[in-house]
Design a protein around this motif. Structure first.
Motif, PDB file in Angstrom:
ATOM      1  N   GLY A 182       0.793  -1.221   0.000  1.00  0.00           N
ATOM      2  CA  GLY A 182       0.000   0.000   0.000  1.00  0.00           C
ATOM      3  C   GLY A 182       0.821   1.264   0.000  1.00  0.00           C
ATOM      4  O   GLY A 182       0.284   2.359  -0.183  1.00  0.00           O
ATOM      5  N   GLY A 183       2.108   1.133   0.185  1.00  0.00           N
ATOM      6  CA  GLY A 183       2.995   2.285   0.239  1.00  0.00           C
ATOM      7  C   GLY A 183       3.407   2.774  -1.130  1.00  0.00           C
ATOM      8  O   GLY A 183       2.957   2.259  -2.166  1.00  0.00           O
ATOM      9  N   SER A 184       4.279   3.775  -1.121  1.00  0.00           N
ATOM     10  CA  SER A 184       4.724   4.415  -2.356  1.00  0.00           C
ATOM     11  C   SER A 184       6.245   4.499  -2.397  1.00  0.00           C
ATOM     12  O   SER A 184       6.905   4.581  -1.353  1.00  0.00           O
ATOM     13  CB  SER A 184       4.148   5.834  -2.457  1.00  0.00           C
ATOM     14  N   LEU A 185       6.763   4.496  -3.599  1.00  0.00           N
ATOM     15  CA  LEU A 185       8.189   4.692  -3.836  1.00  0.00           C
ATOM     16  C   LEU A 185       8.367   5.425  -5.146  1.00  0.00           C
ATOM     17  O   LEU A 185       7.547   5.274  -6.067  1.00  0.00           O
ATOM     18  CB  LEU A 185       8.929   3.351  -3.925  1.00  0.00           C
ATOM     19  N   THR A 186       9.434   6.171  -5.240  1.00  0.00           N
ATOM     20  CA  THR A 186       9.793   6.808  -6.494  1.00  0.00           C
ATOM     21  C   THR A 186      11.199   6.387  -6.883  1.00  0.00           C
ATOM     22  O   THR A 186      12.130   6.483  -6.068  1.00  0.00           O
ATOM     23  CB  THR A 186       9.730   8.337  -6.387  1.00  0.00           C
ATOM     24  N   LEU A 187      11.338   5.917  -8.093  1.00  0.00           N
ATOM     25  CA  LEU A 187      12.640   5.558  -8.644  1.00  0.00           C
ATOM     26  C   LEU A 187      13.107   6.673  -9.570  1.00  0.00           C
ATOM     27  O   LEU A 187      12.307   7.267 -10.291  1.00  0.00           O
ATOM     28  CB  LEU A 187      12.554   4.254  -9.425  1.00  0.00           C
ATOM     29  N   SER A 188      14.394   6.915  -9.553  1.00  0.00           N
ATOM     30  CA  SER A 188      14.998   7.925 -10.421  1.00  0.00           C
ATOM     31  C   SER A 188      15.948   7.276 -11.405  1.00  0.00           C
ATOM     32  O   SER A 188      16.579   6.268 -11.096  1.00  0.00           O
ATOM     33  CB  SER A 188      15.761   8.965  -9.589  1.00  0.00           C
ATOM     34  N   PRO A 196       2.800  -6.719  -2.906  1.00  0.00           N
ATOM     35  CA  PRO A 196       3.940  -7.643  -2.846  1.00  0.00           C
ATOM     36  C   PRO A 196       4.365  -8.155  -4.217  1.00  0.00           C
ATOM     37  O   PRO A 196       5.560  -8.358  -4.456  1.00  0.00           O
ATOM     38  CB  PRO A 196       3.414  -8.772  -1.953  1.00  0.00           C
ATOM     39  N   GLU A 197       3.421  -8.325  -5.119  1.00  0.00           N
ATOM     40  CA  GLU A 197       3.774  -8.821  -6.456  1.00  0.00           C
ATOM     41  C   GLU A 197       4.513  -7.787  -7.295  1.00  0.00           C
ATOM     42  O   GLU A 197       4.986  -8.100  -8.388  1.00  0.00           O
ATOM     43  CB  GLU A 197       2.532  -9.312  -7.209  1.00  0.00           C
ATOM     44  N   ASP A 198       4.617  -6.563  -6.813  1.00  0.00           N
ATOM     45  CA  ASP A 198       5.441  -5.558  -7.482  1.00  0.00           C
ATOM     46  C   ASP A 198       6.920  -5.684  -7.115  1.00  0.00           C
ATOM     47  O   ASP A 198       7.766  -4.992  -7.693  1.00  0.00           O
ATOM     48  CB  ASP A 198       4.963  -4.147  -7.130  1.00  0.00           C
ATOM     49  N   SER A 199       7.233  -6.537  -6.167  1.00  0.00           N
ATOM     50  CA  SER A 199       8.621  -6.715  -5.745  1.00  0.00           C
ATOM     51  C   SER A 199       9.462  -7.252  -6.891  1.00  0.00           C
ATOM     52  O   SER A 199       9.095  -8.246  -7.529  1.00  0.00           O
ATOM     53  CB  SER A 199       8.697  -7.678  -4.554  1.00  0.00           C
ATOM     54  N   ALA A 200      10.555  -6.583  -7.165  1.00  0.00           N
ATOM     55  CA  ALA A 200      11.419  -6.954  -8.290  1.00  0.00           C
ATOM     56  C   ALA A 200      12.604  -6.008  -8.318  1.00  0.00           C
ATOM     57  O   ALA A 200      12.640  -5.006  -7.596  1.00  0.00           O
ATOM     58  CB  ALA A 200      10.660  -6.863  -9.611  1.00  0.00           C
ATOM     59  N   VAL A 201      13.571  -6.350  -9.161  1.00  0.00           N
ATOM     60  CA  VAL A 201      14.595  -5.381  -9.522  1.00  0.00           C
ATOM     61  C   VAL A 201      14.055  -4.575 -10.692  1.00  0.00           C
ATOM     62  O   VAL A 201      13.614  -5.146 -11.690  1.00  0.00           O
ATOM     63  CB  VAL A 201      15.912  -6.067  -9.903  1.00  0.00           C
ATOM     64  N   TYR A 202      14.071  -3.262 -10.539  1.00  0.00           N
ATOM     65  CA  TYR A 202      13.536  -2.368 -11.556  1.00  0.00           C
ATOM     66  C   TYR A 202      14.683  -1.718 -12.323  1.00  0.00           C
ATOM     67  O   TYR A 202      15.671  -1.276 -11.735  1.00  0.00           O
ATOM     68  CB  TYR A 202      12.666  -1.295 -10.913  1.00  0.00           C
ATOM     69  N   TYR A 203      14.506  -1.646 -13.639  1.00  0.00           N
ATOM     70  CA  TYR A 203      15.508  -1.058 -14.521  1.00  0.00           C
ATOM     71  C   TYR A 203      14.866   0.045 -15.355  1.00  0.00           C
ATOM     72  O   TYR A 203      13.730  -0.109 -15.806  1.00  0.00           O
ATOM     73  CB  TYR A 203      16.060  -2.094 -15.494  1.00  0.00           C
ATOM     74  N   GLN A 243      21.461   0.501 -13.897  1.00  0.00           N
ATOM     75  CA  GLN A 243      22.059  -0.660 -13.242  1.00  0.00           C
ATOM     76  C   GLN A 243      21.036  -1.503 -12.484  1.00  0.00           C
ATOM     77  O   GLN A 243      21.353  -2.604 -12.042  1.00  0.00           O
ATOM     78  CB  GLN A 243      23.167  -0.194 -12.268  1.00  0.00           C
ATOM     79  N   GLY A 244      19.827  -0.999 -12.345  1.00  0.00           N
ATOM     80  CA  GLY A 244      18.793  -1.726 -11.621  1.00  0.00           C
ATOM     81  C   GLY A 244      18.763  -1.335 -10.153  1.00  0.00           C
ATOM     82  O   GLY A 244      19.792  -0.984  -9.569  1.00  0.00           O
ATOM     83  N   THR A 245      17.561  -1.400  -9.591  1.00  0.00           N
ATOM     84  CA  THR A 245      17.407  -1.104  -8.170  1.00  0.00           C
ATOM     85  C   THR A 245      16.308  -2.006  -7.608  1.00  0.00           C
ATOM     86  O   THR A 245      15.298  -2.253  -8.264  1.00  0.00           O
ATOM     87  CB  THR A 245      17.093   0.389  -7.944  1.00  0.00           C
ATOM     88  N   GLN A 246      16.529  -2.494  -6.406  1.00  0.00           N
ATOM     89  CA  GLN A 246      15.607  -3.453  -5.805  1.00  0.00           C
ATOM     90  C   GLN A 246      14.422  -2.732  -5.170  1.00  0.00           C
ATOM     91  O   GLN A 246      14.583  -1.749  -4.436  1.00  0.00           O
ATOM     92  CB  GLN A 246      16.324  -4.276  -4.738  1.00  0.00           C
ATOM     93  N   VAL A 247      13.242  -3.236  -5.454  1.00  0.00           N
ATOM     94  CA  VAL A 247      12.023  -2.799  -4.776  1.00  0.00           C
ATOM     95  C   VAL A 247      11.417  -4.021  -4.099  1.00  0.00           C
ATOM     96  O   VAL A 247      11.170  -5.035  -4.746  1.00  0.00           O
ATOM     97  CB  VAL A 247      11.014  -2.189  -5.772  1.00  0.00           C
ATOM     98  N   THR A 248      11.219  -3.921  -2.801  1.00  0.00           N
ATOM     99  CA  THR A 248      10.627  -5.016  -2.045  1.00  0.00           C
ATOM    100  C   THR A 248       9.403  -4.491  -1.321  1.00  0.00           C
ATOM    101  O   THR A 248       9.490  -3.510  -0.564  1.00  0.00           O
ATOM    102  CB  THR A 248      11.617  -5.605  -1.036  1.00  0.00           C
ATOM    103  N   VAL A 249       8.285  -5.150  -1.553  1.00  0.00           N
ATOM    104  CA  VAL A 249       7.028  -4.745  -0.921  1.00  0.00           C
ATOM    105  C   VAL A 249       6.625  -5.841   0.060  1.00  0.00           C
ATOM    106  O   VAL A 249       6.395  -6.981  -0.331  1.00  0.00           O
ATOM    107  CB  VAL A 249       5.922  -4.526  -1.964  1.00  0.00           C
ATOM    108  N   SER A 250       6.558  -5.492   1.308  1.00  0.00           N
ATOM    109  CA  SER A 250       6.223  -6.470   2.340  1.00  0.00           C
ATOM    110  C   SER A 250       4.715  -6.478   2.584  1.00  0.00           C
ATOM    111  O   SER A 250       4.019  -5.491   2.365  1.00  0.00           O
ATOM    112  CB  SER A 250       6.958  -6.140   3.633  1.00  0.00           C
TER     113      SER A 250
END
Length: 127
Positions: free
Chosen positions: A15-21, A92-99, A119-126
């Motif tokens: 339910g939370g939020s994250l922003t990738l750059s 939780p199913e959004d958990s992945a390495v994002y590129y 280079q990719g960045t890990q997103v983990t949703v608990s």
């Protein structure tokens, strides 16, 4: 030569939020479409969303994963030096390495067409 460096990501509750750059060097992103891919453990990398330059124009944004529509959005800074993936209502199913990946002008669903990769960045949703 365009070089992409990613930042952001991390651990967030469901339910939370994250922003990738995705920061560009060498060139601006002005003539590039930016695709956002993800790879979950044991799964193939998939393209999630792509914008072909004008994130404010919905017609320039392509959603390749239906489940992220309404939850994920893309944007860029005014100088076209950084692209962002804003993710909300994370599951939780959004958990992945994002590129992030760049290709000239147009979005594609095919990985090899993208010329430059972060280079990719890990997103983990608990839960």
């Amino acid at each position: 030569q365009l070089h992409l460096v990613q930042s952001g990501g991390g651990l967030v509750q469901s339910g939370g939020s994250l922003t990738l750059s995705c920061a560009a060097s060498g060139r601006t992103l002005e003539d590039y479409a930016i695709g956002w891919f993800r790879q979950a453990p044991g799964k193939q990398r998939e393209v999630v969303i792509c914008d072909s330059g004008d994130s404010d124009d919905e017609s320039d944004v392509t959603y390749y994963v239906a489940s992220v529509k309404g939850r994920f959005t893309t944007s860029r800074d005014n100088g076209q030096r950084t692209a962002y993936l804003q993710m909300s209502s994370l599951k939780p199913e959004d958990s992945a390495v994002y590129y992030c990946a760049a290709v000239r002008f147009h979005c594609f669903s095919t990985e090899p067409i993208y010329e430059n990769w972060g280079q990719g960045t890990q997103v983990t949703v608990s839960t």
